[in-house]
Design a protein around this motif. Sequence first.
Motif, short mmCIF file in Angstrom:
data_model
loop_
_atom_site.label_atom_id
_atom_site.label_comp_id
_atom_site.label_asym_id
_atom_site.label_seq_id
_atom_site.Cartn_x
_atom_site.Cartn_y
_atom_site.Cartn_z
N GLN A 274 0.86 -1.20 0.00
CA GLN A 274 0.00 0.00 0.00
C GLN A 274 0.89 1.24 0.00
O GLN A 274 2.11 1.13 0.13
CB GLN A 274 -0.89 0.02 1.24
N CYS A 275 0.27 2.41 -0.14
CA CYS A 275 1.02 3.68 -0.08
C CYS A 275 1.73 3.79 1.26
O CYS A 275 1.17 3.45 2.30
CB CYS A 275 0.07 4.85 -0.26
N ARG A 276 2.97 4.31 1.24
CA ARG A 276 3.76 4.44 2.48
C ARG A 276 3.52 5.78 3.19
O ARG A 276 4.10 6.04 4.23
CB ARG A 276 5.26 4.30 2.18
N HIS A 277 2.76 6.69 2.60
CA HIS A 277 2.55 8.02 3.18
C HIS A 277 3.89 8.61 3.61
O HIS A 277 4.11 8.93 4.80
CB HIS A 277 1.52 7.96 4.32
N CYS A 278 4.76 8.75 2.61
CA CYS A 278 6.15 9.16 2.83
C CYS A 278 6.27 10.45 3.66
O CYS A 278 5.45 11.36 3.54
CB CYS A 278 6.83 9.41 1.49
N VAL A 279 7.31 10.49 4.47
CA VAL A 279 7.58 11.68 5.30
C VAL A 279 7.83 12.88 4.38
O VAL A 279 7.28 13.96 4.58
CB VAL A 279 8.80 11.40 6.22
N ASP A 280 8.67 12.73 3.37
CA ASP A 280 8.83 13.74 2.30
C ASP A 280 8.36 13.07 1.02
O ASP A 280 9.13 12.35 0.39
CB ASP A 280 10.29 14.17 2.16
N ALA A 281 7.10 13.27 0.67
CA ALA A 281 6.50 12.47 -0.41
C ALA A 281 6.87 12.98 -1.80
O ALA A 281 6.47 14.09 -2.18
CB ALA A 281 4.99 12.45 -0.24
N PRO A 282 7.60 12.19 -2.58
CA PRO A 282 7.96 12.62 -3.93
C PRO A 282 6.75 12.91 -4.81
O PRO A 282 6.79 13.82 -5.64
CB PRO A 282 8.78 11.44 -4.48
N CYS A 283 5.64 12.16 -4.64
CA CYS A 283 4.46 12.42 -5.48
C CYS A 283 3.89 13.80 -5.20
O CYS A 283 3.49 14.53 -6.10
CB CYS A 283 3.41 11.33 -5.27
N LEU A 284 3.90 14.17 -3.92
CA LEU A 284 3.38 15.49 -3.51
C LEU A 284 4.26 16.60 -4.07
O LEU A 284 3.77 17.60 -4.62
CB LEU A 284 3.36 15.54 -1.98
N ALA B 248 -5.34 7.44 -8.05
CA ALA B 248 -5.87 6.97 -6.76
C ALA B 248 -4.86 6.08 -6.07
O ALA B 248 -3.98 5.49 -6.71
CB ALA B 248 -7.18 6.21 -6.96
N LYS B 249 -5.02 5.97 -4.75
CA LYS B 249 -4.18 5.10 -3.92
C LYS B 249 -4.76 5.09 -2.51
O LYS B 249 -5.74 5.82 -2.26
CB LYS B 249 -2.73 5.62 -3.89
N CYS B 250 -4.13 4.36 -1.61
CA CYS B 250 -4.53 4.32 -0.20
C CYS B 250 -4.58 5.74 0.39
O CYS B 250 -3.67 6.53 0.14
CB CYS B 250 -3.51 3.47 0.57
N CYS C 206 7.01 8.00 -7.68
CA CYS C 206 6.83 7.23 -6.43
C CYS C 206 7.87 6.11 -6.32
O CYS C 206 7.89 5.20 -7.14
CB CYS C 206 5.42 6.63 -6.39
N PRO C 207 8.73 6.16 -5.32
CA PRO C 207 9.77 5.13 -5.19
C PRO C 207 9.23 3.74 -4.86
O PRO C 207 9.98 2.76 -4.89
CB PRO C 207 10.66 5.65 -4.07
N TYR C 208 7.92 3.67 -4.54
CA TYR C 208 7.33 2.37 -4.18
C TYR C 208 6.30 1.91 -5.22
O TYR C 208 5.58 0.94 -5.00
CB TYR C 208 6.68 2.48 -2.80
N ASN C 209 6.21 2.63 -6.34
CA ASN C 209 5.33 2.26 -7.46
C ASN C 209 3.88 2.05 -7.01
O ASN C 209 3.29 1.00 -7.24
CB ASN C 209 5.86 0.98 -8.14
N ILE C 210 3.31 3.07 -6.37
CA ILE C 210 1.98 2.92 -5.78
C ILE C 210 0.82 3.55 -6.57
O ILE C 210 -0.19 2.87 -6.79
CB ILE C 210 1.98 3.48 -4.32
N PRO C 211 0.90 4.81 -6.99
CA PRO C 211 -0.32 5.40 -7.59
C PRO C 211 -0.73 4.68 -8.86
O PRO C 211 0.11 4.17 -9.61
CB PRO C 211 0.12 6.85 -7.91
N ARG C 212 -2.04 4.65 -9.08
CA ARG C 212 -2.58 4.05 -10.31
C ARG C 212 -3.59 5.02 -10.90
O ARG C 212 -4.23 5.78 -10.18
CB ARG C 212 -3.27 2.71 -10.00
N ALA D 172 -1.31 11.97 6.45
CA ALA D 172 -1.71 11.19 5.26
C ALA D 172 -1.51 12.01 4.00
O ALA D 172 -1.80 13.21 3.98
CB ALA D 172 -3.18 10.78 5.39
N ILE D 173 -1.02 11.37 2.96
CA ILE D 173 -0.88 12.00 1.64
C ILE D 173 -2.15 11.67 0.86
O ILE D 173 -2.46 10.49 0.66
CB ILE D 173 0.36 11.47 0.89
N LEU D 174 -2.87 12.71 0.45
CA LEU D 174 -4.21 12.50 -0.12
C LEU D 174 -4.30 13.00 -1.56
O LEU D 174 -3.81 14.10 -1.87
CB LEU D 174 -5.24 13.21 0.75
N TYR D 175 -4.96 12.21 -2.39
CA TYR D 175 -5.19 12.58 -3.79
C TYR D 175 -6.65 13.01 -3.93
O TYR D 175 -7.55 12.40 -3.35
CB TYR D 175 -4.96 11.36 -4.71
N THR D 176 -6.89 14.06 -4.73
CA THR D 176 -8.25 14.51 -4.96
C THR D 176 -8.63 14.27 -6.43
O THR D 176 -7.79 13.87 -7.23
CB THR D 176 -8.41 16.03 -4.67
#
Length: 237
Positions: A72-82, A132-134, A118-124, A99-103
Amino acid sequence: MSKSIFIDTSICSACRACQVACKQWHDLPAEKTVNRGTFQNPEDLSFSTYKLVRMNEEMINGRLEWLFFPDQCRHCVDAPCLETAFDETAIYRDPATGAILYTKNSIKLDAEEIIGSCPYNIPRKAGDGTLAKCDMCNDRVHNGLKPACVTACPTGAMMFGEREEILEFAQKRLGKVKQKFPKAMLLNPDEVNVIYLVAFAPNLYSDYAVASANRGGLSRSVALRKMMGPFARMMRV
Ligand code: SF4
Ligand code: SF4
């Protein structure tokens, strides 16, 4: 201040209660699946599957081991997606939970750029490009509940709470697990708010169990936006 989830894969039984609870809470549709010769289903995360128990069989020290990894999403401390999105109407951090949230405005973003960051290959993405993601079950958390997946786990493999408490618990648990599995480790604990404990080498569980060095780099346009700070938005860089 932020909340964290601890996932102890050494006691995950791959029952997939977390996967089902996630779908149920978010009212996400089921996916048509086929028998691919593995217990893992569906094959991957998707726009309507935020949590997936990855399953691998490995021969380790002459013994067949079943390795389970509730991804699942790691809700990164410094989130590259954000940082890559650079648009808080599309991706933002909830200051109360971390929480890192997508709208829905994520439709305006370059989906491939966000996914690649995303270093963890999460968003789809959906067909229209919305991402979207967790979401860490942010609505539940704001109402004093734990995330649905944590609540559903029958083996106690998942724990939710304040980041400092979770980190402390994870370190203690690691000490215990190491007595049986000397190579056990926590995955990127300083960088993420979903902290995994694995008993064996992380790459045996998933290609993206730890942050991938080949992903998460900032593209030139994103690096420029970061450098320019608030002026970037005014100048539409
Ligand atoms: S794991 Fe990926 S999608 Fe989740 S916050 Fe980190 S960079 Fe964003
Ligand atoms: S925290 Fe919520 S949204 Fe995230 S994987 Fe668990 S159930 Fe799904």
